[in-house]
Enzyme design. Structure first.
Site, PDB file in Angstrom:
ATOM      1  CD  GLU A 298      21.957  98.784 -28.303  1.00  0.00           C
ATOM      2  OE1 GLU A 298      23.175  98.880 -28.547  1.00  0.00           O
ATOM      3  OE2 GLU A 298      21.670  97.728 -27.485  1.00  0.00           O
TER       4      GLU A 298
ATOM      5  CB  CYS B 109      26.522 101.771 -34.244  1.00  0.00           C
ATOM      6  SG  CYS B 109      26.026 100.085 -34.468  1.00  0.00           S
TER       7      CYS B 109
END
Ligand code: NAP
Length: 530
Positions: A261, A300
């Site tokens: 990720e 994020c």
């Protein structure tokens, strides 16, 4: 918080407590600048410890059914819930977050564990998962094939970013533990305290088998070298570190399964037809301001690019700027403060540099940095007020689509038509999340559906907001355990969460070929996907 500045946080690996023998790295309060605790893993036998994790923790977990492991998750959630106040205090001290932002991390973690406990309960007493149906390989079906998923015999090494020390731990650990796979978490150093405390609390409470949950704080040196072929590596962090990990021999030569990720330049798109003050316009404005300021933009999934029909560029700039102007920034201990700090002075410098870089190709539409901080010394506190940038020519500058400033910063961009908007969004080269804002009528629903499907190719999640769900939707940037988290391309190409889908990473799929009498005994009926 019961910790003196000199306290060195212990590591826990394979059922053993280990205090680093080096000087350690000091963690700081990003608002007050005070030293908090130290972390260190010097002298820790990683290879031996990982082996104990696999044998001790892994075997104990695999001996249980999914339902029994779901029970363990429930017990973990209770341990954390009982210590919630202490975690909020730690979060204020080490992450500099206001209460609502700490809740996203801490309550989000406890909620995620609860969801996996429920999913596991529904899997019942099984110890393996069915994958598809019987397929005949011989005439009349006298011989055939079935696929099964069995828990991997390795461990899950989870390396996390600094922005979610609680949720980042549990969104990875809950699916792994439910799968029967022991977890070693390596938190980002700057905010490692909360992760370490949660792991220690769960270990001290004795609710998990020895070696099932482990924490290594401090340097990452040697961690990947200790990985073996059946282990998994689950990483969240920057694309640069991700690239290093992908090249590591554990991944390149030992086929360690890896999930990445990484960073992402996410978008919000106001659909054509909106007007200033229309419901869709207002929903976009509200969500952009919220996303820019929640956790000081250190998510994020946060909105980094805002695309609006070109006639609305000025009105959107004004409306978003007006909301941002109301955000008070400073010490999260002061009740009037809406937005706290970035996690460190290093991040403060990185965000300031990122804004300056974007300002070379974008105009500044709102800059809150002139206002005084509340109860905080600007020379010490890692506080940055929100900055809205804009570019009337977003085609001209690749930087606008590839630069992730990890703070309260976004860039507004006008588009000519939907094709142009989609092309601009896709220049992010693969993102975690995109949100669309439109109306509720049938024509709008057709356009929203077509756009969502188009953008699904370059995102892990598309979040559609219309007036009917104004008060119900879960938020552009909020990661729900029921939905997939991850994104293609520069977002890392990973997949986390998504209900039971998360269990795939921790299982090995195999085909078993045999007579139907054997195959029918392999697995219980396939559970419904959730
Ligand atoms: P980072 O520097 O890449 O660090 C991430 C983690 O990797 C930390 O635990 C770090 O430990 C560790 N690490 C660093 N070098 C390593 C190495 N050579 N081998 C093994 N581990 C290593 O990222 P960051 O600056 O902390 O995090 C911010 C970034 O994460 C942002 O770009 C953000 O977009 C991204 N992010 C993505 C997601 C997502 O779900 N996609 C979520 C949150 C954040 P140390 O702290 O000890 O260096």
């Amino acid at each position: 918080m019961n910790a003196s500045p000199a306290e060195l946080l212990p590591n826990h690996l394979g059922g053993q407590r280990h205090v680093g023998t080096g000087a350690g790295t000091t963690l700081f309060d990003p608002v007050l600048g005070d030293a908090l605790v130290r972390v260190d893993a010097t002298g820790l036998d990683l290879s031996g410890g990982f082996e104990r994790v696999r044998t001790l923790g892994g075997s104990a977990l695999r001996a249980l059914s999914y339902r029994e492991r779901a029970g363990l998750l429930k017990a973990v959630a209770q341990v954390l819930q009982a210590r919630r106040d202490a975690y909020f205090a730690l979060s204020t001290a080490n992450s500099g977050t206001v209460k609502n932002d700490s809740a996203v991390d801490i309550d989000g973690a406890i909620y995620t564990i609860g969801v996996y406990a429920k999913l596991g309960e529904a899997l019942g007493d099984a110890r393996v998962l069915a994958d598809g149906e019987f397929v005949a390989l011989a005439k009349g079906g006298a011989f055939g094939s079935r696929h099964v998923q069995v828990p991997t015999r390795g461990l899950a090494l989870c390396i996390n970013a600094f922005n979610f020390p609680a949720w980042g731990l549990w969104e990875k650990a809950a699916p792994a533990l439910l799968s029967g796979v022991p977890v070693v978490v390596k938190p980002a150093t700057a905010t490692a305290w909360l992760t370490q405390r949660m792991v220690q609390d769960v270990i001290d409470a004795g609710v998990l088998p020895a070696g099932a949950l482990n924490v290594v704080c401090g340097s990452s040196a040697g961690l990947l070298d200790a990985l073996q072929p059946f282990d998994g590596l689950s990483f969240t962090g920057s694309a640069d570190t991700a690239a290093l990990l992908r090249r590591h021999p554990a991944v390149a030569e030992r086929s360690v399964r890896v999930n990445i990720e990484a960073d992402s330049v996410n978008s919000a798109l106001l659909m054509p037809g909106a007007t200033p003050g229309s419901a869709a316009f207002d929903l976009l404005v509200k969500e952009v301001a919220r996303e820019m300021t929640q956790k000081s933009g250190q998510k994020c999934t946060a909105i980094r690019r805002v695309l609006v029909p070109e006639a609305l560029y000025g009105a959107a700039a004004e409306a978003i700027g007006a909301r941002l102007a109301r955000v008070t920034v400073g010490n999260p201990r002061n009740e009037s403060v809406r937005m706290g700090a970035l996690v460190s002075r290093a991040q403060f410098d990185a965000v300031q540099a990122g804004i300056a870089q974007l300002q070379r190709v974008a105009e500044t539409l709102h800059d809150g940095r002139g206002a005084a901080l509340v109860d905080a010394d600007p020379a010490v506190a890692a506080c940055v007020a929100p900055v809205l940038l804009g570019s009337r020519d977003p085609d001209a500058h690749a930087l606008l689509h590839t630069t992730e400033v990890f703070g309260p910063v976004a860039t507004l961009m006008p588009y000519r038509d939907l094709d142009h908007a989609r092309a601009l969004v896709a220049r992010g080269e693969g993102s975690l999340a995109c949100s669309l804002y439109g109306e509720d009528d049938d024509a709008a629903a057709d356009a929203l559906t077509a756009t969502a499907l188009d953008l699904a190719a370059v995102h892990g999640r598309v979040h559609v907001v219309t007036p009917a769900v104004a008060a119900l939707h879960t938020g552009h940037g909020n990661v729900m355990p029921q939905s997939l988290h991850g994104g293609p391309g520069r977002a890392g190409g990973g997949e986390e969460l998504g209900g039971l889908r998360a269990l795939n990473f921790h299982h090995r799929r195999a085909a078993v070929q045999a007579a139907p009498t054997v195959l029918s005994r392999l697995t219980p009926p396939t559970p419904s996907a959730a």
